[in-house]
Design an enzyme around this catalytic site. Structure first.
Site, PDB file in Angstrom:
ATOM      1  N   HIS A   1     -11.890  -7.616 -27.507  1.00  0.00           N
ATOM      2  CA  HIS A   1     -11.802  -6.164 -27.696  1.00  0.00           C
ATOM      3  C   HIS A   1     -10.393  -5.684 -27.389  1.00  0.00           C
ATOM      4  O   HIS A   1      -9.575  -6.388 -26.781  1.00  0.00           O
ATOM      5  CB  HIS A   1     -12.830  -5.433 -26.829  1.00  0.00           C
ATOM      6  CG  HIS A   1     -12.676  -5.667 -25.353  1.00  0.00           C
ATOM      7  ND1 HIS A   1     -11.688  -5.079 -24.601  1.00  0.00           N
ATOM      8  CD2 HIS A   1     -13.385  -6.432 -24.493  1.00  0.00           C
ATOM      9  CE1 HIS A   1     -11.807  -5.457 -23.342  1.00  0.00           C
ATOM     10  NE2 HIS A   1     -12.825  -6.301 -23.256  1.00  0.00           N
ATOM     11  N   GLY A   2     -10.121  -4.470 -27.814  1.00  0.00           N
ATOM     12  CA  GLY A   2      -8.789  -3.920 -27.599  1.00  0.00           C
ATOM     13  C   GLY A   2      -8.607  -3.399 -26.183  1.00  0.00           C
ATOM     14  O   GLY A   2      -9.482  -3.535 -25.317  1.00  0.00           O
ATOM     15  N   SER A  94     -14.406  -1.579 -30.800  1.00  0.00           N
ATOM     16  CA  SER A  94     -13.373  -2.467 -31.346  1.00  0.00           C
ATOM     17  C   SER A  94     -13.765  -2.943 -32.738  1.00  0.00           C
ATOM     18  O   SER A  94     -12.933  -2.995 -33.655  1.00  0.00           O
ATOM     19  CB  SER A  94     -13.169  -3.678 -30.426  1.00  0.00           C
ATOM     20  OG  SER A  94     -12.546  -3.302 -29.217  1.00  0.00           O
ATOM     21  N   GLY A 311      -7.070  -7.460 -27.077  1.00  0.00           N
ATOM     22  CA  GLY A 311      -6.936  -7.687 -28.516  1.00  0.00           C
ATOM     23  C   GLY A 311      -6.728  -9.142 -28.890  1.00  0.00           C
ATOM     24  O   GLY A 311      -6.449  -9.453 -30.055  1.00  0.00           O
TER      25      GLY A 311
END
Length: 377
Positions: A1-2, A94, A311
């Site tokens: 995920h970011g 995300s 990310g």
């Protein structure tokens, strides 16, 4: 995920740190005065949620993915593209941001792009959060202090204690009485989070010398190594199911089912990715990370800030190679001497798998070519 917002636990610790400094810090110290004026810009209700910076980086990742692999998306039907997320908001958001970026590049080529869906369910948690679903891991690692003894030894060792002494020397001797390594980690985390989420500088980073930051980074890597990486085999063996899930659509295509999935995109966590790296033998140093070999690991490859930042991503890409193909090229676009030549490959395989980590080609450990025959994978 970011990039996400900090954990509630970190925010709680930093509030305690700020309160301690404001009450016991020496007023003549410059850093005390700076922290006196510091305002916490993180909202408690945003804890662990995807930040705006995270949404942007995931959207950009989706856009670049579409640009890098246009054949996957050209004329693709929604059912040929699968998006899977854990049930955490940060991974779901995300996935949504990634799809938005992808659509900006492929909207004219995809059929019925509005029908793209993300699979989210307890089953996807078993797949992408396997670490917390494995009872043996919970018992032997998560709830076993002895499993992280190298981390505890390093925290009590001279390197971390030197950082603690440096920080408290800038704040006043009274502060030391109420400070622990946990509070030190919180300060370092907020330093990193303010830069990651908002950019610019953070007053908390100014407390650390360059050598202090190296120590804190090693402490973070040490924890990841022993809790999710090579430190214990139970950390990464449960990831076999996820790896098999990633390879299953490729198996279908190689078997002749060309109507199978064109692309599968999974959205998980650092705790998902680091075990998979370990399972694949990636980023493995010759010597285990331990409390007593910090200096010898100055150039380590197991460095989470490089291999599993916000990310971070791992891609396995299947190619059907006829003669010279995209399989023959490195990330820089240069032809390699040992790249696959279709029927000329020593395995006779025309199906090859290319691995990319954070959008750069990564060679399979133990294999002598840039891409690897599917049968070997």
């Amino acid at each position: 995920h970011g990039t996400r917002y900090p954990k509630m636990n970190d925010l709680s610790k930093i509030e305690y740190v700020v309160s301690t400094i404001r009450h016991y810090g020496s007023k003549e110290k410059d850093m005390v005065n700076l922290i006196q004026r510091w305002q916490n810009s993180f909202d408690w209700q945003d804890s662990m949620m995807l930040s705006e910076a995270g949404k942007f980086e995931m959207e950009e990742l989706g856009r670049r993915t579409a640009q890098r692999f246009p054949a996957i998306f050209r004329g693709a039907k929604p059912e040929s593209l699968k998006f899977v997320s854990s049930t955490k908001n940060r991974t779901m958001d995300s996935a949504s941001a990634f799809i938005q970026g992808l659509l900006k590049e492929t909207d004219q080529n995809l059929k019925d792009p509005q029908k793209l869906k993300t699979d989210i369910s307890p089953h996807t948690d078993r797949l992408l959060r396997f670490f917390e679903k494995c009872e043996r891991w919970v018992e032997e690692v998560k709830e076993n202090p002895n499993a992280l003894r190298e981390v505890l030894k390093f925290e009590a060792g001279p390197e971390v204690q030197s950082v603690l002494e440096n920080i408290t020397s800038q704040l006043g001797p009274s502060v030391l009485l109420d400070f622990s390594v946990a509070h030190l980690r919180a300060m370092w985390t907020i330093c990193a989070m303010e830069i990651a989420v908002y950019g610019g500088r953070s007053v908390w980073c100014d407390l650390f010398r360059p050598e202090d930051l190296q120590v804190m980074e090693y402490l973070s890597d040490l924890r990841s190594y022993w809790k999710h990486g090579y430190g214990h085999s139970v950390n990464y063996r449960p990831g076999c199911t996820l790896l098999q899930h990633m390879l299953k659509p490729m198996e279908a295509y190689v078997a002749g089912n060309e109507s199978s999935l064109r692309g599968q995109f999974l959205f998980g966590h650092t705790e998902t990715l680091v075990p998979i790296y370990s399972l694949l033998g990636l980023f493995k140093d010759k010597e285990p990370l331990q409390a007593d070999n910090f200096a010898r690991h100055a150039n380590r490859v197991f460095r989470t800030s490089h291999v599993s930042p916000f990310g971070a991503n791992l891609a396995l890409v299947l190619y059907k190679c006829e003669g010279v193909s995209p399989c023959d090229q490195s990330e820089q676009g240069q032809h390699t001497q040992d790249a696959t030549q279709g029927s000329q490959d020593d395995t006779g395989s025309k199906f090859r798998v290319l691995m990319m980590v954070n959008e750069k080609v990564e060679q399979f450990p133990g294999w002598h070519q840039v891409s690897c025959p599917f049968e070997v994978v």
